[in-house]
Scaffold this active site. Structure first.
Site, mmCIF file in Angstrom:
data_model
loop_
_atom_site.group_PDB
_atom_site.id
_atom_site.type_symbol
_atom_site.label_atom_id
_atom_site.label_comp_id
_atom_site.label_asym_id
_atom_site.label_seq_id
_atom_site.Cartn_x
_atom_site.Cartn_y
_atom_site.Cartn_z
ATOM 1 C CG ASP A 1 2.573 -13.434 -6.939
ATOM 2 O OD1 ASP A 1 2.019 -13.618 -5.755
ATOM 3 O OD2 ASP A 1 1.947 -12.387 -7.670
ATOM 4 C CG ASP B 1 4.749 -12.203 -2.121
ATOM 5 O OD1 ASP B 1 5.256 -11.915 -3.318
ATOM 6 O OD2 ASP B 1 3.376 -11.884 -1.994
ATOM 7 C CG ASP C 1 -4.954 -9.710 4.807
ATOM 8 O OD1 ASP C 1 -4.286 -10.666 4.939
ATOM 9 O OD2 ASP C 1 -5.231 -9.330 3.754
#
Ligand code: ATP
Ligand code: MG
Length: 455
Positions: A69, A71, A144
């Site tokens: 997907d 973002d 991260d």
């Protein structure tokens, strides 16, 4: 003292100016991303905001994988984003973001987030809230891994890189942003993500990122079960489950992830059935075929159910009702530990509930079984049982041939009734609810989209 003061003033991971890679320096193009994602960026930029595609999608594309997907990160707040689109919804209470629906796609738009200064944390340093808006550089630094912090602008086709993530992409290196111990304490799930992403992307975990994992692994126990479940579901459905589970074990990260995994992972050689099931799931995911979590969890829990079923049969219960009792017993115990959310229960039960029916190969029964909405998933499950030696290989082959056969030939294939079903057609006791125990009855739950098996 001075050091800690300094590090608060100039935290190592506060990124400076981005390094900008022009389209001549990399392969990403506007049409590498989905049409919806590009349109949402266009609209935000036309309205005067900054907007980029960010995170997993940029990383996957650069590494030649297909993103799940897209973002988008922007400096517009959710309230500023929403009115720009016809179908946009602000979601999340703690972590507010906007879901924009374009065509059949849902694009997630989040506002740049800042450092979690003063954010509430638990006694192990785990961050409990994360909703402070910030600059783009800060947004990069709170992510991260460096390769997850690249921003792609589909209008200029530039990549903005605050933390040398692009070099790590080229080196296939997974490097945590900031001090690994702090970052794992903030969110222990990052340890699982390191292992999962390394397996999925074919990256090496950089030494400093890897080093603290063995010691910090027990922090996983403090993560809420629902979050662990989500992460494990991603891992198991990543197309690299076998590898990822081996790596989790090697890192000492395999305790307490899912109660059912504890059992599996404690066996040094695993179980043949589960190894086959995982290999089969991995293959399907990689071929782009649908895989249902229900099917996968049905395989992971089968041994427990089988043991309970056999015990009940030996105690004299009839096979079918023994199976249904066993199913409830196993699923209830999992639900207690929130190991498997109840929503998967119906799927799992249907797959298990079909298994005894594959042993009935006389009369009209095989024909009725063939018409079950979940026949395919049930059959795929049977094939795994046959391949692992739990039921005769011949049973799986017979059902394959029966499906392939011309309707006229099917009549010839019927097997004389080996073990005639009990005479009594009257229902015994009370029904057991959905997915009930009728041997031939109509299937109550209409199975959803073709999962578990070929569509
Ligand atoms: P995939 O979707 O393939 O599992 P992903 O990296 O896209 O991988 P998401 O959970 O979709 O994972 O997260 C999107 C982005 O949010 C990540 O790329 C990363 O930048 C950031 N992110 C996700 N989880 C964390 C985390 N635990 N700590 C910090 N940043 C995170
Ligand atoms: Mg993602």
């Amino acid at each position: 003292m001075i050091r800690s003061l300094l590090s608060r003033l100039i935290p190592g991971r506060r990124a400076r100016e981005p390094r900008i890679y022009s389209s001549a320096q990399h392969d990403l193009r506007r049409d590498s991303v989905s049409r919806g994602a590009a349109q949402v960026v266009d609209r935000l930029q036309e309205a005067g905001y900054r907007a980029f595609i960010v995170g997993g999608a940029v990383r996957d594309l650069l590494l030649g994988q297909r993103p799940k997907d897209f973002d988008i990160a922007t400096n517009a707040t959710p309230e500023q984003v929403k009115p720009l689109f016809r179908r946009a919804f602000i979601i999340g209470r703690r972590f507010r973001l906007v879901h924009v629906h374009v065509g059949g796609e849902t694009i997630e738009v989040s506002t740049f987030r800042g450092p979690q200064n003063g954010a509430s944390a638990d006694e192990h340093g785990r961050i409990l809230s994360d909703n402070v808006f910030g600059t783009q550089a800060e947004d990069a630094a709170r992510r991260d891994f460096t390769i997850n912090a690249l921003y792609f602008d589909p209008v200029t086709e530039e990549i903005w890189d605050y933390l040398d993530g692009y070099k790590d992409i080229l080196a296939h290196r997974l490097r945590l942003i900031g001090g690994p111990v702090t970052r794992y304490r903030e969110d222990p799930v990052r340890m699982l993500r390191a292992v999962r992403l390394a397996a999925k992307l074919g990256c090496q975990i950089e030494a400093k990122t890897n080093a603290p994992i063995a010691k910090l692994a027990p922090l996983i126990q403090n993560v809420p079960a629902a979050r662990l479940f989500e992460e494990m579901q991603k891992l198991l459905l990543s197309g690299h489950a076998t590898e990822s589970l081996q790596a989790l074990r090697a890192h000492g990260l395999h305790h307490g992830l899912l109660p059912l995994l504890d059992v599996i992972m404690e066996q040094p050689l695993g179980s043949r059935f589960i190894d086959l099931a995982l290999a089969n799931t991995d293959a399907r995911v990689r071929e782009g075929k649908p895989v249902s979590p229900g099917f996968l969890f049905a395989t992971l829990l089968w041994h427990e159910t089988l043991a309970a079923w056999n015990a009940r049969k030996q105690a004299g219960e009839s096979p079918i009702s023994a199976l249904h009792e066993a199913m409830d017993q196993v699923l209830d115990s999992q639900a207690e530990k929130i190991a498997i959310p109840r929503r998967f229960g119906a799927d799992i039960k249907e797959i298990w509930g079909l298994q005894p029916r594959f042993e009935q190969r006389s009369g009209r029964r095989p024909f009725r079984l063939l018409e079950q909405p979940r026949f395919r998933a049930g059959f795929d499950f049977l094939v795994l049982r046959a391949a692992s030696g739990e039921v005769p290989e011949e049973l799986g082959t017979w059902w394959q041939d029966f499906q392939d056969a011309h309707p006229a030939e099917r009549e010839q294939m019927l097997v004389a009734d080996e073990s005639p079903p009990k005479r009594r057609r009257r229902r015994r006791g009370r029904g057991r609810g959905a997915g009930a125990a009728q041997e031939d009855g109509p299937d109550s739950a209409g199975g959803g989209a073709g999962e578990g098996g070929e569509p």
